[in-house]
Design a protein around this motif. Structure first.
Motif, PDB file in Angstrom:
ATOM      1  N   UNK A  31       0.833  -1.196   0.000  1.00  0.00           N
ATOM      2  CA  UNK A  31       0.000   0.000   0.000  1.00  0.00           C
ATOM      3  C   UNK A  31       0.873   1.255   0.000  1.00  0.00           C
ATOM      4  N   UNK A  32       0.327   2.346  -0.527  1.00  0.00           N
ATOM      5  CA  UNK A  32       1.057   3.612  -0.536  1.00  0.00           C
ATOM      6  C   UNK A  32       1.397   4.044   0.893  1.00  0.00           C
ATOM      7  N   UNK A  33       0.520   3.745   1.803  1.00  0.00           N
ATOM      8  CA  UNK A  33       0.731   4.140   3.198  1.00  0.00           C
ATOM      9  C   UNK A  33       1.900   3.406   3.843  1.00  0.00           C
ATOM     10  N   UNK A  34       2.441   2.391   3.155  1.00  0.00           N
ATOM     11  CA  UNK A  34       3.588   1.659   3.697  1.00  0.00           C
ATOM     12  C   UNK A  34       4.898   2.431   3.513  1.00  0.00           C
ATOM     13  N   UNK A  35       4.873   3.554   2.783  1.00  0.00           N
ATOM     14  CA  UNK A  35       6.072   4.354   2.547  1.00  0.00           C
ATOM     15  C   UNK A  35       5.986   5.655   3.351  1.00  0.00           C
ATOM     16  N   UNK A  36       7.115   6.088   3.883  1.00  0.00           N
ATOM     17  CA  UNK A  36       7.161   7.346   4.634  1.00  0.00           C
ATOM     18  C   UNK A  36       8.566   7.932   4.548  1.00  0.00           C
ATOM     19  N   UNK A  37       8.645   9.254   4.408  1.00  0.00           N
ATOM     20  CA  UNK A  37       9.932   9.947   4.380  1.00  0.00           C
ATOM     21  C   UNK A  37      10.417  10.137   5.810  1.00  0.00           C
ATOM     22  N   UNK A  38      11.682   9.810   6.044  1.00  0.00           N
ATOM     23  CA  UNK A  38      12.260   9.948   7.378  1.00  0.00           C
ATOM     24  C   UNK A  38      13.001  11.289   7.480  1.00  0.00           C
ATOM     25  N   UNK A  39      12.740  12.032   8.497  1.00  0.00           N
ATOM     26  CA  UNK A  39      13.403  13.304   8.703  1.00  0.00           C
ATOM     27  C   UNK A  39      14.778  13.138   9.321  1.00  0.00           C
ATOM     28  N   UNK A  40      15.588  14.192   9.213  1.00  0.00           N
ATOM     29  CA  UNK A  40      16.914  14.199   9.833  1.00  0.00           C
ATOM     30  C   UNK A  40      16.777  14.593  11.303  1.00  0.00           C
ATOM     31  N   UNK A  57      11.284   5.070   4.615  1.00  0.00           N
ATOM     32  CA  UNK A  57      10.983   3.875   5.397  1.00  0.00           C
ATOM     33  C   UNK A  57       9.865   3.074   4.733  1.00  0.00           C
ATOM     34  N   UNK A  58      10.074   1.777   4.633  1.00  0.00           N
ATOM     35  CA  UNK A  58       9.099   0.866   4.009  1.00  0.00           C
ATOM     36  C   UNK A  58       8.600  -0.106   5.084  1.00  0.00           C
ATOM     37  N   UNK A  59       7.289  -0.242   5.178  1.00  0.00           N
ATOM     38  CA  UNK A  59       6.692  -1.153   6.158  1.00  0.00           C
ATOM     39  C   UNK A  59       5.643  -2.029   5.471  1.00  0.00           C
ATOM     40  N   UNK A  60       5.009  -2.890   6.252  1.00  0.00           N
ATOM     41  CA  UNK A  60       3.896  -3.689   5.755  1.00  0.00           C
ATOM     42  C   UNK A  60       4.256  -4.615   4.615  1.00  0.00           C
ATOM     43  N   UNK A  61       3.276  -4.793   3.724  1.00  0.00           N
ATOM     44  CA  UNK A  61       3.448  -5.713   2.607  1.00  0.00           C
ATOM     45  C   UNK A  61       4.440  -5.238   1.565  1.00  0.00           C
ATOM     46  N   UNK A  62       4.807  -3.970   1.591  1.00  0.00           N
ATOM     47  CA  UNK A  62       5.747  -3.443   0.591  1.00  0.00           C
ATOM     48  C   UNK A  62       7.175  -3.902   0.835  1.00  0.00           C
TER      49      UNK A  62
END
Length: 385
Positions: A31-40, A57-62
């Motif tokens: 899912x698209x929600x499995x991706x997130x940009x990590x801050x410094x 960061x990649x989580x879930x089924x991705x």
């Protein structure tokens, strides 16, 4: 019989468990929600600059989907621009999932990477040096997946250089350019055909592009820390101006030599005529014809005038000289000056906005070549002042 009954019961109980496990694995999709940009700085800073690592960061089924894709097929997109040529570190497995790290660097020797950055920064013109960009990630041959950025204060931002530093660098480079060019104009020989003589359009154009490219290269290196790639089109432009300047020098020197030879020939002819008339005057005495006496006086006046003739033509001023063919304002000279200034302004604007040297189209280069060739062609019959 009892053994057969036990076997059937085991099969009956195993099938639902396997089916439920298979159903659970198939239901866990990417899912698209499995991706997130990590801050410094522990996730608090989302303002990135050139040379830093952008982590996703990649989580879930991705996670399993990304693991099956090679690093070369994981492509980052900024504002729908495919950022090809970005170096990517090996994905890191953490307790929270999978971390992808992209190295944000502009490789001036990598054509696809350089053009991607140029396209992105050109697209962002007018928005300043700090840009808020939508980010997407393409997995293999599939479409790019937009990475959600729901929080306004945690949106990905990018700046290529510090805005204050960039503005001061551009201002200083412009001051150095105009100051250096002014000193070249005041120099009695650098931009002139002869010492304190007439200004050469070819030399002036060659100095213009030489200074502009050198300062742009130095300024970009100072701001970004990278050795900027000089495009072939810029090299061709420098070559055109250099060839024009060299040809103008050769034509000018030939005309100077021809003018000097003509003057020396006239002086020798007058000296021979003067010697003959003086011999006749000494032989005839008082019977020397009055007309011959007048001619002898004219010869002395002409020789004195030739001896007082300046070695170099007198300048009428820089702008008048480079636009003047000896009979006044010349369109073929004005055309070269006009297009040189126009392309110079475009060059400065692109460098200041994109931090990269522009790649002029072939039609513009042909136009400059035609204008310079026309100037050289008309230079042969021009009056030498």
């Amino acid at each position: 019989m009892r053994y057969l009954i036990l076997i059937f019961m085991c099969i009956f109980l195993t099938v639902p468990v396997a089916a439920s496990a298979q159903s659970a694995s198939t239901n866990e999709k990417c899912q698209i929600s499995d991706f997130a940009i990590m801050g410094k700085n522990n996730g608090a800073d989302f303002l990135y600059k050139m040379g830093e690592n952008l982590k996703i960061k990649v989580t879930g089924g991705c996670i399993e989907v990304v693991k099956k894709v090679s690093r070369s097929n994981l492509v980052l997109y900024f504002d729908d621009v495919e950022m090809t040529g970005l170096r990517m570190d090996r994905p890191q497995i953490t307790n929270g999932g999978l971390v992808l790290s992209f190295y944000l660097i502009r490789d001036s020797e990598n054509e696809s990477n350089r053009k991607a950055w140029n396209k992105l920064l050109t697209k962002q013109q007018g928005r300043g040096y700090i840009m808020t960009l939508p980010v997407a990630l393409a997995l293999g041959n599939g479409p790019a997946l937009s990475i959600p950025q729901p929080d306004q204060d945690k949106r990905f931002q990018f700046y290529i250089v510090n805005e204050t530093k960039a503005n001061w660098t551009i201002l200083i480079c412009l001051v150095i350019f105009f100051g250096s060019y002014y000193l070249l104009i005041k120099n009695p020989t650098v931009l002139r055909d002869q010492k304190n003589g007439y200004y050469s359009l070819g030399k002036s154009q060659m100095a213009f592009w030489g200074l502009l490219v050198a300062l742009a290269f130095t300024g970009i290196w100072f701001l970004t820390g990278t050795m900027e790639h000089i495009p072939d089109q810029v090299l061709i432009l420098i070559g055109i101006s250099g060839a024009t300047g060299l040809s103008a020098i050769v034509i000018g020197e030939n005309k100077i030599a021809a003018s000097q030879l003509k003057m020396e020939t006239n002086i020798r002819s007058l000296q021979a005529e003067q010697k003959q008339l003086e011999t006749e005057l000494n032989a005839s005495g008082s019977s020397f014809p009055p007309g011959s006496m007048e001619r002898l006086v004219q010869i002395k006046a002409e020789m004195e005038k030739l001896s007082l003739q300046p070695d170099a033509p007198q300048s009428d001023g820089f702008l008048r000289d480079i636009c003047n063919n000896g009979d006044g304002l010349s369109f073929h000279r004005l055309q070269v000056v006009m297009w040189t200034l126009i392309l110079g302004v475009v060059f400065i604007n692109d460098v200041s906005k994109v931090m990269s040297m522009p790649e002029f189209s072939n039609t513009l280069l042909m136009l400059m070549g035609i204008s310079s060739g026309t100037y050289l062609g008309f230079k042969f019959p021009e009056k030498y002042k």
